[in-house]
Scaffold this motif. Structure first.
Motif, PDB file in Angstrom:
ATOM      1  N   LEU A  23       0.810  -1.217   0.000  1.00 14.81           N
ATOM      2  CA  LEU A  23       0.000   0.000   0.000  1.00 14.81           C
ATOM      3  C   LEU A  23       0.843   1.268   0.000  1.00 14.81           C
ATOM      4  O   LEU A  23       0.396   2.322   0.448  1.00 14.81           O
ATOM      5  N   GLY A  24       2.048   1.165  -0.520  1.00 14.63           N
ATOM      6  CA  GLY A  24       2.897   2.340  -0.664  1.00 14.63           C
ATOM      7  C   GLY A  24       2.464   3.212  -1.822  1.00 14.63           C
ATOM      8  O   GLY A  24       2.856   4.371  -1.913  1.00 14.63           O
ATOM      9  N   VAL A  25       1.669   2.645  -2.704  1.00 13.58           N
ATOM     10  CA  VAL A  25       1.091   3.397  -3.823  1.00 13.58           C
ATOM     11  C   VAL A  25      -0.401   3.459  -3.561  1.00 13.58           C
ATOM     12  O   VAL A  25      -1.047   2.421  -3.365  1.00 13.58           O
ATOM     13  N   ARG A  26      -0.943   4.652  -3.534  1.00 12.43           N
ATOM     14  CA  ARG A  26      -2.358   4.831  -3.223  1.00 12.43           C
ATOM     15  C   ARG A  26      -3.077   5.520  -4.364  1.00 12.43           C
ATOM     16  O   ARG A  26      -2.506   6.352  -5.062  1.00 12.43           O
ATOM     17  N   GLY A  27      -4.338   5.173  -4.524  1.00 10.95           N
ATOM     18  CA  GLY A  27      -5.175   5.773  -5.558  1.00 10.95           C
ATOM     19  C   GLY A  27      -5.191   4.907  -6.798  1.00 10.95           C
ATOM     20  O   GLY A  27      -4.138   4.483  -7.287  1.00 10.95           O
ATOM     21  N   ALA A  28      -6.376   4.607  -7.283  1.00 10.24           N
ATOM     22  CA  ALA A  28      -6.533   3.678  -8.404  1.00 10.24           C
ATOM     23  C   ALA A  28      -5.686   4.025  -9.625  1.00 10.24           C
ATOM     24  O   ALA A  28      -4.980   3.161 -10.142  1.00 10.24           O
ATOM     25  N   PRO A  29      -5.725   5.264 -10.106  1.00 10.71           N
ATOM     26  CA  PRO A  29      -4.909   5.567 -11.286  1.00 10.71           C
ATOM     27  C   PRO A  29      -3.411   5.391 -11.010  1.00 10.71           C
ATOM     28  O   PRO A  29      -2.676   4.859 -11.844  1.00 10.71           O
ATOM     29  N   THR A 121       0.559  11.087 -18.380  1.00 12.33           N
ATOM     30  CA  THR A 121       0.092  12.366 -18.919  1.00 12.33           C
ATOM     31  C   THR A 121      -1.425  12.403 -18.988  1.00 12.33           C
ATOM     32  O   THR A 121      -2.062  13.413 -18.621  1.00 12.33           O
ATOM     33  N   GLU A 122      -2.028  11.308 -19.457  1.00 11.39           N
ATOM     34  CA  GLU A 122      -3.490  11.215 -19.525  1.00 11.39           C
ATOM     35  C   GLU A 122      -4.108  11.380 -18.135  1.00 11.39           C
ATOM     36  O   GLU A 122      -5.102  12.083 -17.965  1.00 11.39           O
ATOM     37  N   ASP A 123      -3.514  10.725 -17.146  1.00 11.71           N
ATOM     38  CA  ASP A 123      -4.040  10.812 -15.783  1.00 11.71           C
ATOM     39  C   ASP A 123      -3.910  12.223 -15.230  1.00 11.71           C
ATOM     40  O   ASP A 123      -4.845  12.742 -14.603  1.00 11.71           O
ATOM     41  N   GLU A 124      -2.781  12.851 -15.460  1.00  6.95           N
ATOM     42  CA  GLU A 124      -2.589  14.228 -14.980  1.00  6.95           C
ATOM     43  C   GLU A 124      -3.584  15.179 -15.623  1.00  6.95           C
ATOM     44  O   GLU A 124      -4.086  16.088 -14.960  1.00  6.95           O
ATOM     45  N   ALA A 125      -3.905  14.969 -16.891  1.00  9.24           N
ATOM     46  CA  ALA A 125      -4.871  15.829 -17.577  1.00  9.24           C
ATOM     47  C   ALA A 125      -6.291  15.623 -17.049  1.00  9.24           C
ATOM     48  O   ALA A 125      -7.079  16.558 -16.997  1.00  9.24           O
ATOM     49  N   THR A 126      -6.580  14.389 -16.651  1.00 10.50           N
ATOM     50  CA  THR A 126      -7.921  14.053 -16.172  1.00 10.50           C
ATOM     51  C   THR A 126      -8.120  14.419 -14.702  1.00 10.50           C
ATOM     52  O   THR A 126      -9.189  14.851 -14.307  1.00 10.50           O
ATOM     53  N   ASN A 127      -7.110  14.206 -13.917  1.00 13.63           N
ATOM     54  CA  ASN A 127      -7.236  14.412 -12.476  1.00 13.63           C
ATOM     55  C   ASN A 127      -6.491  15.649 -12.056  1.00 13.63           C
ATOM     56  O   ASN A 127      -6.105  15.974 -11.081  1.00 13.63           O
TER      57      ASN A 127
END
Length: 127
Positions: A23-29, A121-127
């Motif tokens: 769980l060191g990485v959190r958030g679905a994307p 990049t897609e995730d940063e643009a969306t979120n």
């Protein structure tokens, strides 16, 4: 911690998988992109070197066989994480398509890295 942002640098795909498991990485994307990144790390490092060591005629078949095993291991890190499986399988399909088009294992590794950066990049643009 939800409000904390922390980056770790590694060249080891297994370290990324461990971070996903622990769980060191959190958030679905983020989990999905981290998993795809782990596959790209494997391809760039272990995948290419192992494929090349087996000779030209066996390089790509061996690479793809091992890639599928690594895909399964990454996806199993968090079996209920839908984004993890989606992202890892997305870049794995890219690898298979590139291989079918005549790419070398090294080319495939480069394509995977590029695909992971595109996902980021897609995730940063969306979120």
């Amino acid at each position: 911690m939800p409000d904390a942002l922390h980056f770790e640098r590694t060249r080891e795909w297994c370290c990324v998988v461990d971070a996903i498991k622990d769980l060191g990485v959190r958030g679905a994307p983020a989990i999905g992109i981290a998993g795809a990144g782990a596959l790209a790390l494997w391809a760039c490092n272990e995948g290419v070197s192992r494929a090349v060591s087996r000779g030209c005629s066996q390089a790509m078949p061996q690479f793809l066989e091992e890639l599928e095993s690594v895909v399964d291991e990454i996806v199993c890190a968090r079996p209920t994480a839908v984004n993890l499986e989606w992202a890892v399988r997305r870049v794995a399909r890219r690898a298979q398509t590139a291989a079918a088009e005549g790419a070398t294992p090294s080319d495939v590794a480069d394509f995977l890295f590029t695909d992971v950066k595109r996902m980021e990049t897609e995730d940063e643009a969306t979120n």
